[in-house]
Motif scaffolding. Structure first.
Motif, PDB file in Angstrom:
ATOM      1  N   MET A 208      12.762 -17.456   1.212  1.00 23.99           N
ATOM      2  CA  MET A 208      11.861 -16.889   2.199  1.00 23.99           C
ATOM      3  C   MET A 208      11.150 -15.651   1.646  1.00 23.99           C
ATOM      4  N   LEU A 209      11.876 -14.877   0.861  1.00 28.44           N
ATOM      5  CA  LEU A 209      11.293 -13.680   0.275  1.00 28.44           C
ATOM      6  C   LEU A 209      10.159 -14.023  -0.688  1.00 28.44           C
ATOM      7  N   ALA A 210      10.306 -15.128  -1.427  1.00 29.93           N
ATOM      8  CA  ALA A 210       9.258 -15.540  -2.368  1.00 29.93           C
ATOM      9  C   ALA A 210       7.981 -15.934  -1.627  1.00 29.93           C
ATOM     10  N   ALA A 211       8.120 -16.591  -0.482  1.00 32.10           N
ATOM     11  CA  ALA A 211       6.943 -16.992   0.287  1.00 32.10           C
ATOM     12  C   ALA A 211       6.224 -15.779   0.872  1.00 32.10           C
ATOM     13  N   VAL A 212       6.976 -14.820   1.368  1.00 32.19           N
ATOM     14  CA  VAL A 212       6.383 -13.597   1.906  1.00 32.19           C
ATOM     15  C   VAL A 212       5.697 -12.806   0.793  1.00 32.19           C
ATOM     16  N   ASP A 213       6.340 -12.732  -0.373  1.00 32.52           N
ATOM     17  CA  ASP A 213       5.757 -12.043  -1.517  1.00 32.52           C
ATOM     18  C   ASP A 213       4.462 -12.713  -1.961  1.00 32.52           C
ATOM     19  N   ALA A 214       4.445 -14.041  -1.956  1.00 32.86           N
ATOM     20  CA  ALA A 214       3.234 -14.773  -2.334  1.00 32.86           C
ATOM     21  C   ALA A 214       2.106 -14.538  -1.330  1.00 32.86           C
ATOM     22  N   LEU A 215       2.435 -14.517  -0.058  1.00 32.60           N
ATOM     23  CA  LEU A 215       1.432 -14.264   0.973  1.00 32.60           C
ATOM     24  C   LEU A 215       0.867 -12.855   0.859  1.00 32.60           C
ATOM     25  N   VAL A 216       1.728 -11.885   0.644  1.00 34.15           N
ATOM     26  CA  VAL A 216       1.274 -10.501   0.482  1.00 34.15           C
ATOM     27  C   VAL A 216       0.405 -10.372  -0.766  1.00 34.15           C
ATOM     28  N   ALA A 217       0.792 -11.028  -1.851  1.00 37.14           N
ATOM     29  CA  ALA A 217       0.000 -10.975  -3.087  1.00 37.14           C
ATOM     30  C   ALA A 217      -1.384 -11.563  -2.868  1.00 37.14           C
ATOM     31  N   ALA A 218      -1.459 -12.700  -2.185  1.00 38.32           N
ATOM     32  CA  ALA A 218      -2.756 -13.326  -1.920  1.00 38.32           C
ATOM     33  C   ALA A 218      -3.626 -12.428  -1.038  1.00 38.32           C
ATOM     34  N   LEU A 219      -3.040 -11.829  -0.031  1.00 31.23           N
ATOM     35  CA  LEU A 219      -3.802 -10.950   0.857  1.00 31.23           C
ATOM     36  C   LEU A 219      -4.291  -9.696   0.141  1.00 31.23           C
ATOM     37  N   VAL A 220      -3.446  -9.102  -0.687  1.00 32.35           N
ATOM     38  CA  VAL A 220      -3.830  -7.874  -1.395  1.00 32.35           C
ATOM     39  C   VAL A 220      -4.928  -8.163  -2.425  1.00 32.35           C
ATOM     40  N   VAL A 221      -4.792  -9.256  -3.169  1.00 30.98           N
ATOM     41  CA  VAL A 221      -5.813  -9.608  -4.163  1.00 30.98           C
ATOM     42  C   VAL A 221      -7.138  -9.915  -3.468  1.00 30.98           C
ATOM     43  N   THR A 222      -7.089 -10.637  -2.368  1.00 29.98           N
ATOM     44  CA  THR A 222      -8.308 -10.942  -1.619  1.00 29.98           C
ATOM     45  C   THR A 222      -8.942  -9.675  -1.064  1.00 29.98           C
ATOM     46  N   LEU A 223      -8.153  -8.798  -0.530  1.00 25.10           N
ATOM     47  CA  LEU A 223      -8.664  -7.540   0.016  1.00 25.10           C
ATOM     48  C   LEU A 223      -9.272  -6.670  -1.085  1.00 25.10           C
ATOM     49  N   ALA A 224      -8.619  -6.605  -2.235  1.00 25.13           N
ATOM     50  CA  ALA A 224      -9.143  -5.798  -3.346  1.00 25.13           C
ATOM     51  C   ALA A 224     -10.481  -6.346  -3.836  1.00 25.13           C
ATOM     52  N   LEU A 225     -10.589  -7.664  -3.938  1.00 30.90           N
ATOM     53  CA  LEU A 225     -11.863  -8.261  -4.364  1.00 30.90           C
ATOM     54  C   LEU A 225     -12.939  -8.059  -3.313  1.00 30.90           C
ATOM     55  N   THR A 226     -12.579  -8.165  -2.056  1.00 33.84           N
ATOM     56  CA  THR A 226     -13.553  -8.010  -0.977  1.00 33.84           C
ATOM     57  C   THR A 226     -14.083  -6.586  -0.898  1.00 33.84           C
ATOM     58  N   LEU A 227     -13.218  -5.608  -1.038  1.00 30.36           N
ATOM     59  CA  LEU A 227     -13.655  -4.216  -0.934  1.00 30.36           C
ATOM     60  C   LEU A 227     -14.514  -3.783  -2.119  1.00 30.36           C
ATOM     61  N   SER A 228     -14.363  -4.449  -3.266  1.00 25.20           N
ATOM     62  CA  SER A 228     -15.137  -4.061  -4.445  1.00 25.20           C
ATOM     63  C   SER A 228     -16.373  -4.925  -4.661  1.00 25.20           C
ATOM     64  N   SER A 229     -16.683  -5.792  -3.720  1.00 22.68           N
ATOM     65  CA  SER A 229     -17.790  -6.730  -3.898  1.00 22.68           C
ATOM     66  C   SER A 229     -18.969  -6.376  -3.001  1.00 22.68           C
ATOM     67  N   LEU A 230     -20.156  -6.743  -3.467  1.00 20.79           N
ATOM     68  CA  LEU A 230     -21.350  -6.558  -2.638  1.00 20.79           C
ATOM     69  C   LEU A 230     -21.528  -7.706  -1.653  1.00 20.79           C
ATOM     70  N   ASP A 231     -21.115  -8.899  -2.047  1.00 26.40           N
ATOM     71  CA  ASP A 231     -21.197 -10.069  -1.171  1.00 26.40           C
ATOM     72  C   ASP A 231     -19.798 -10.339  -0.619  1.00 26.40           C
ATOM     73  N   ARG A 232     -19.519  -9.793   0.522  1.00 29.42           N
ATOM     74  CA  ARG A 232     -18.150  -9.806   1.059  1.00 29.42           C
ATOM     75  C   ARG A 232     -17.675 -11.194   1.475  1.00 29.42           C
ATOM     76  N   ARG A 233     -18.562 -12.008   2.032  1.00 30.65           N
ATOM     77  CA  ARG A 233     -18.137 -13.347   2.460  1.00 30.65           C
ATOM     78  C   ARG A 233     -17.733 -14.208   1.276  1.00 30.65           C
ATOM     79  N   SER A 234     -18.520 -14.149   0.206  1.00 27.82           N
ATOM     80  CA  SER A 234     -18.160 -14.899  -1.001  1.00 27.82           C
ATOM     81  C   SER A 234     -16.883 -14.342  -1.624  1.00 27.82           C
TER      82      SER A 234
END
Length: 108
Positions: A1-27
């Motif tokens: 269960m911990l691995a699944a939560v860690d994977a979800l958090v990793a995906a959310l953090v990477v997506t958020l980091a890319l979104t905040l540093s991008s000019l085209d937020r939807r893409s």
């Protein structure tokens, strides 16, 4: 269960980091979420035992998947016109001629 939560958090953090540093937020949201989840899934399929026992592996997989997807997306957009046909040549109509004294009305 911990691995699944860690994977979800990793995906959310990477997506958020890319979104905040991008000019085209939807893409950026689309590429970040797709790349991180795909990278994590392929890593889980390739090495499930290592996936379950490492808290760092989902983060590496999420970043690697996102980087590869963004690189592929950029290459596809850069070379989009490479495979298109050049289209019809411009009308150079060298076979027609105009008689002296008459205006050329063929191009109206």
């Amino acid at each position: 269960m911990l691995a699944a939560v860690d994977a979800l958090v990793a995906a959310l953090v990477v997506t958020l980091a890319l979104t905040l540093s991008s000019l085209d937020r939807r893409s950026a949201v689309l590429l970040g979420a797709t790349g991180s989840v795909t990278g994590e899934f392929l890593t889980w399929v390739a090495a499930p035992h290592a996936w379950e026992h490492s808290l760092l592996l989902p983060w590496i997989a999420a970043v690697a998947g996102t980087v590869l997807l963004v690189a592929g997306w950029s290459a596809a957009r850069a070379y989009w016109d490479v495979f298109e046909s050049p289209g019809a040549p411009e009308d150079t109509d060298t076979a027609s001629f105009a008689l002296a004294g008459e205006p050329d009305r063929s191009h109206r």
